[in-house]
Design a protein around this motif. Structure first.
Motif, mmCIF file in Angstrom:
data_model
loop_
_atom_site.group_PDB
_atom_site.id
_atom_site.type_symbol
_atom_site.label_atom_id
_atom_site.label_comp_id
_atom_site.label_asym_id
_atom_site.label_seq_id
_atom_site.Cartn_x
_atom_site.Cartn_y
_atom_site.Cartn_z
ATOM 1 N N LEU A 232 -3.886 -1.363 -6.002
ATOM 2 C CA LEU A 232 -3.325 -1.213 -7.343
ATOM 3 C C LEU A 232 -4.143 -0.265 -8.202
ATOM 4 O O LEU A 232 -3.613 0.341 -9.134
ATOM 5 C CB LEU A 232 -3.231 -2.579 -8.034
ATOM 6 N N GLY A 233 -5.412 -0.125 -7.891
ATOM 7 C CA GLY A 233 -6.318 0.616 -8.756
ATOM 8 C C GLY A 233 -6.228 2.122 -8.638
ATOM 9 O O GLY A 233 -6.152 2.834 -9.645
ATOM 10 N N LEU A 234 -6.231 2.657 -7.420
ATOM 11 C CA LEU A 234 -6.265 4.106 -7.253
ATOM 12 C C LEU A 234 -5.028 4.809 -7.798
ATOM 13 O O LEU A 234 -5.152 5.785 -8.544
ATOM 14 C CB LEU A 234 -6.491 4.465 -5.775
ATOM 15 N N PRO A 235 -3.805 4.352 -7.468
ATOM 16 C CA PRO A 235 -2.635 5.055 -8.009
ATOM 17 C C PRO A 235 -2.531 4.986 -9.533
ATOM 18 O O PRO A 235 -1.967 5.891 -10.147
ATOM 19 C CB PRO A 235 -1.456 4.342 -7.343
ATOM 20 N N SER A 236 -3.052 3.926 -10.130
ATOM 21 C CA SER A 236 -2.956 3.775 -11.582
ATOM 22 C C SER A 236 -4.203 4.277 -12.303
ATOM 23 O O SER A 236 -4.360 4.039 -13.499
ATOM 24 C CB SER A 236 -2.726 2.297 -11.942
ATOM 25 N N SER A 237 -5.069 4.980 -11.589
ATOM 26 C CA SER A 237 -6.313 5.449 -12.197
ATOM 27 C C SER A 237 -6.087 6.623 -13.142
ATOM 28 O O SER A 237 -6.823 6.807 -14.108
ATOM 29 C CB SER A 237 -7.311 5.854 -11.108
ATOM 30 N N GLY A 238 -5.057 7.451 -12.863
ATOM 31 C CA GLY A 238 -4.855 8.656 -13.660
ATOM 32 C C GLY A 238 -5.801 9.766 -13.285
ATOM 33 O O GLY A 238 -5.860 10.786 -13.976
ATOM 34 N N LEU B 218 0.829 -1.202 0.000
ATOM 35 C CA LEU B 218 0.000 0.000 0.000
ATOM 36 C C LEU B 218 0.868 1.258 0.000
ATOM 37 O O LEU B 218 0.651 2.182 -0.791
ATOM 38 C CB LEU B 218 -0.920 -0.007 1.225
ATOM 39 N N GLY B 219 1.869 1.289 0.889
ATOM 40 C CA GLY B 219 2.739 2.452 0.968
ATOM 41 C C GLY B 219 3.539 2.677 -0.298
ATOM 42 O O GLY B 219 3.685 3.820 -0.764
ATOM 43 N N THR B 220 4.053 1.594 -0.872
ATOM 44 C CA THR B 220 4.835 1.710 -2.098
ATOM 45 C C THR B 220 3.999 2.271 -3.235
ATOM 46 O O THR B 220 4.419 3.201 -3.948
ATOM 47 C CB THR B 220 5.405 0.338 -2.508
ATOM 48 N N MET B 221 2.816 1.728 -3.434
ATOM 49 C CA MET B 221 1.967 2.149 -4.547
ATOM 50 C C MET B 221 1.513 3.590 -4.389
ATOM 51 O O MET B 221 1.531 4.366 -5.349
ATOM 52 C CB MET B 221 0.745 1.233 -4.651
ATOM 53 N N TYR B 222 1.104 3.972 -3.196
ATOM 54 C CA TYR B 222 0.525 5.296 -3.011
ATOM 55 C C TYR B 222 1.572 6.405 -2.962
ATOM 56 O O TYR B 222 1.280 7.554 -3.301
ATOM 57 C CB TYR B 222 -0.337 5.325 -1.745
ATOM 58 N N LEU B 223 2.773 6.093 -2.522
ATOM 59 C CA LEU B 223 3.807 7.118 -2.450
ATOM 60 C C LEU B 223 4.626 7.207 -3.731
ATOM 61 O O LEU B 223 5.059 8.297 -4.116
ATOM 62 C CB LEU B 223 4.737 6.849 -1.257
ATOM 63 N N ASP B 224 4.823 6.079 -4.402
ATOM 64 C CA ASP B 224 5.677 6.065 -5.582
ATOM 65 C C ASP B 224 5.100 6.917 -6.704
ATOM 66 O O ASP B 224 5.843 7.509 -7.490
ATOM 67 C CB ASP B 224 5.883 4.630 -6.072
ATOM 68 N N TYR B 225 3.778 7.007 -6.786
ATOM 69 C CA TYR B 225 3.199 7.725 -7.910
ATOM 70 C C TYR B 225 3.069 9.228 -7.668
ATOM 71 O O TYR B 225 2.728 9.985 -8.590
ATOM 72 C CB TYR B 225 1.833 7.117 -8.280
ATOM 73 N N VAL B 226 3.385 9.700 -6.444
ATOM 74 C CA VAL B 226 3.302 11.133 -6.180
ATOM 75 C C VAL B 226 4.630 11.742 -5.751
ATOM 76 O O VAL B 226 4.747 12.964 -5.657
ATOM 77 C CB VAL B 226 2.249 11.438 -5.088
ATOM 78 N N VAL B 227 5.638 10.921 -5.493
ATOM 79 C CA VAL B 227 6.900 11.441 -4.957
ATOM 80 C C VAL B 227 7.566 12.413 -5.931
ATOM 81 O O VAL B 227 7.993 13.503 -5.544
ATOM 82 C CB VAL B 227 7.849 10.283 -4.613
ATOM 83 N N LEU C 8 -8.882 -9.598 0.985
ATOM 84 C CA LEU C 8 -7.583 -8.989 0.719
ATOM 85 C C LEU C 8 -7.302 -8.905 -0.777
ATOM 86 O O LEU C 8 -6.768 -7.911 -1.273
ATOM 87 C CB LEU C 8 -6.477 -9.783 1.409
ATOM 88 N N ILE C 9 -7.664 -9.961 -1.492
ATOM 89 C CA ILE C 9 -7.438 -9.961 -2.945
ATOM 90 C C ILE C 9 -8.220 -8.837 -3.607
ATOM 91 O O ILE C 9 -7.701 -8.110 -4.466
ATOM 92 C CB ILE C 9 -7.821 -11.329 -3.546
ATOM 93 N N ASN C 10 -9.469 -8.661 -3.201
ATOM 94 C CA ASN C 10 -10.284 -7.586 -3.769
ATOM 95 C C ASN C 10 -9.733 -6.213 -3.425
ATOM 96 O O ASN C 10 -9.733 -5.301 -4.266
ATOM 97 C CB ASN C 10 -11.729 -7.706 -3.280
ATOM 98 N N LEU C 11 -9.259 -6.053 -2.201
ATOM 99 C CA LEU C 11 -8.679 -4.767 -1.813
ATOM 100 C C LEU C 11 -7.426 -4.462 -2.632
ATOM 101 O O LEU C 11 -7.209 -3.323 -3.060
ATOM 102 C CB LEU C 11 -8.349 -4.772 -0.318
ATOM 103 N N ILE C 12 -6.595 -5.466 -2.846
ATOM 104 C CA ILE C 12 -5.386 -5.264 -3.641
ATOM 105 C C ILE C 12 -5.742 -4.937 -5.086
ATOM 106 O O ILE C 12 -5.209 -3.991 -5.683
ATOM 107 C CB ILE C 12 -4.479 -6.510 -3.576
ATOM 108 N N LEU C 13 -6.658 -5.709 -5.654
ATOM 109 C CA LEU C 13 -7.022 -5.543 -7.058
ATOM 110 C C LEU C 13 -7.700 -4.205 -7.326
ATOM 111 O O LEU C 13 -7.335 -3.482 -8.266
ATOM 112 C CB LEU C 13 -7.940 -6.689 -7.499
ATOM 113 N N PHE C 14 -8.678 -3.861 -6.509
ATOM 114 C CA PHE C 14 -9.505 -2.698 -6.807
ATOM 115 C C PHE C 14 -9.017 -1.400 -6.156
ATOM 116 O O PHE C 14 -9.267 -0.321 -6.687
ATOM 117 C CB PHE C 14 -10.951 -2.961 -6.378
ATOM 118 N N ILE C 15 -8.345 -1.491 -5.017
ATOM 119 C CA ILE C 15 -7.973 -0.281 -4.289
ATOM 120 C C ILE C 15 -6.469 -0.015 -4.323
ATOM 121 O O ILE C 15 -6.020 1.022 -4.812
ATOM 122 C CB ILE C 15 -8.460 -0.351 -2.826
#
Length: 426
Positions: free
Chosen positions: A337-343, A18-27, A328-335
């Motif tokens: 991985l999904g939010l940072p790559s939404s654009g 979660l931390g990697t995905m959400y921070l990597d796309y805004v750093v 957990l799988i649904n949270l990973i798939l939809f939230i």
């Protein structure tokens, strides 16, 4: 030890992702930028200069075009030299995020500026227009403005240096004594001869949150499908007697209903379809009540229902396949991985490249494209609605096939939900 070690380990890995995905796309969006599309339109028809018998056609617009090509980093910016109509069409379809427009009288005005700087009279600096596309998103507009301003400032100084040399040369024809040096005021006027005007292309109306309402509306649809699938899964299982329902210190556990996994999933899907249509209507009414401009309410309702159904059906199928771990799988798939790559906030072209790969299939990006096209781009198919619809339909098909195949297989193997301790994958 296993009682507390396992959940700690799972949550640690989960939160690291979660931390990697959400921070990597805004750093560092500027460092991550790649293939950022900006159009360049050169309408300059040129101007004839020189003494009688020595006239020549000059096109300063071509020089500015070449200067801009060198000024913008090719590894970050996809600078597309286009005719004005094509650039406008791509802006309407959200294929480019901004346009640099050189007008048809650019060379003429620049020539007049050169003469007028040393001859009394009123003059105007030639204008280059930087058009932003606010419907692409607030952060997109900021990036276009920053990139365009930096590149045009650099070109402005280059043109100014060339114009200063030309004016000085014209004042000192061959065979004549050197002319006096240009005055300080003249040099200042010639040093940066271009006037850069930034203006929006099709500005957004009020009530759009500067282009963020599409992202948050898409997020609502995704959450409706995700939370809806979890809620329906739990409540239906409780009513069928497969899990207890707790009310504070009390709980109710009905006797297990003799029903197959396949038919259980069909019931959950049916409830999800009804819920999706109700929630899509609720979201539409709330948006209208809050003053959000919606030009295509029916299209938004239909697409919202489709998106919620696609997410909900897939989420229920994952839960049917792997049970509680499906949360957990649904949270990973939809939230995760999904939010940072939404654009929806930071454009894909300003994020690490692997986000672009995720965006090719992640549900959130597809839903965002569809909602943004409906809200901001007149429900245009090329602007994202076509992709949003067929990707939602594809996701729904994947969810249906997965659920049908898994539950049929479990039923065929005799893995009934009878509470006997046999393998369960609700």
């Amino acid at each position: 030890m296993r009682l507390w070690l396992l959940p700690v380990a799972i949550l640690a890995v989960f939160m690291a992702l979660l931390g990697t995905m959400y921070l990597d796309y805004v750093v560092d969006p500027e460092e991550n930028m790649h293939d950022f599309p900006i159009a360049l339109v050169n309408q300059d028809v040129g101007d004839t200069i020189g003494a009688a018998g020595q006239e020549r056609l000059v096109k300063f617009g071509d020089e500015v075009t070449e200067g801009l090509k060198k000024a913008v980093p090719a590894d970050k910016i996809d600078l597309q030299v286009l005719p004005v109509n094509e650039a406008s069409l791509r802006m309407q379809d959200n294929k480019v995020y901004g346009t640099i427009l050189i007008p048809s009288d650019f060379s003429k005005r620049l020539g007049i500026l050169g003469v007028g700087s040393v001859v009394p009279g009123d003059i105007q600096r030639p204008i280059i227009t930087l058009q932003t596309n606010p419907r692409s998103g607030a952060f997109v507009t900021e990036i276009v403005t920053q990139i365009g301003t930096q590149a045009l400032d650099q070109v402005n100084k280059q043109v100014g240096a060339q114009l200063t040399e030309q004016v000085q040369a014209q004042l000192t024809p061959p065979g004549r004594p050197p002319a006096p040096e240009l005055s300080g005021a003249t040099r200042v006027a010639l040093a940066e001869p271009l006037q850069i005007v930034t203006q929006p292309f099709h500005p957004l109306p009020s009530g759009t949150g500067q282009g963020l309402t599409a992202f948050f509306y898409a997020l609502l649809l995704l959450l409706a499908g995700l939370v809806g699938s979890m809620t329906i899964h739990t409540m239906i299982d409780a009513q069928l007697g497969f899990v207890p329902t707790e009310y504070g210190p009390w709980f109710v556990h009905f006797p297990p209903t003799p029903i197959s996994r396949f038919h259980t999933l069909l019931i959950k899907w049916g409830v999800m379809v009804v819920t999706a249509n109700v929630v899509a209507g609720v979201f539409l009414l709330v948006a209208k009540a809050l003053g959000m401009p919606i030009d295509h309410p029916l299209g938004l309702f239909l697409y919202s229902a489709l998106a919620i159904i696609a997410v909900g059906v897939t989420g229920l199928s994952v839960l049917a396949a792997v049970g509680s771990a499906g949360l957990l799988i649904n949270l990973i798939l939809f939230i995760i991985l999904g939010l940072p790559s939404s654009g929806g906030t930071v454009p894909i072209e300003a994020t690490p490249k692997y986000f672009g790969w995720l965006a090719s299939f992640e549900p959130m990006h597809q839903v965002f494209l569809g909602v943004r096209a409906i809200l901001y781009f007149d429900a245009s198919g090329p602007a994202g609605l076509s992709r949003g619809v067929w990707m939602a339909a594809l996701g729904l098909a994947v969810g249906l096939v997965l659920g049908l195949a898994i539950t049929r297989f479990y039923d065929y193997k005799g893995l009934r939900r009878t509470g006997t301790g046999r393998p369960a994958a609700a």
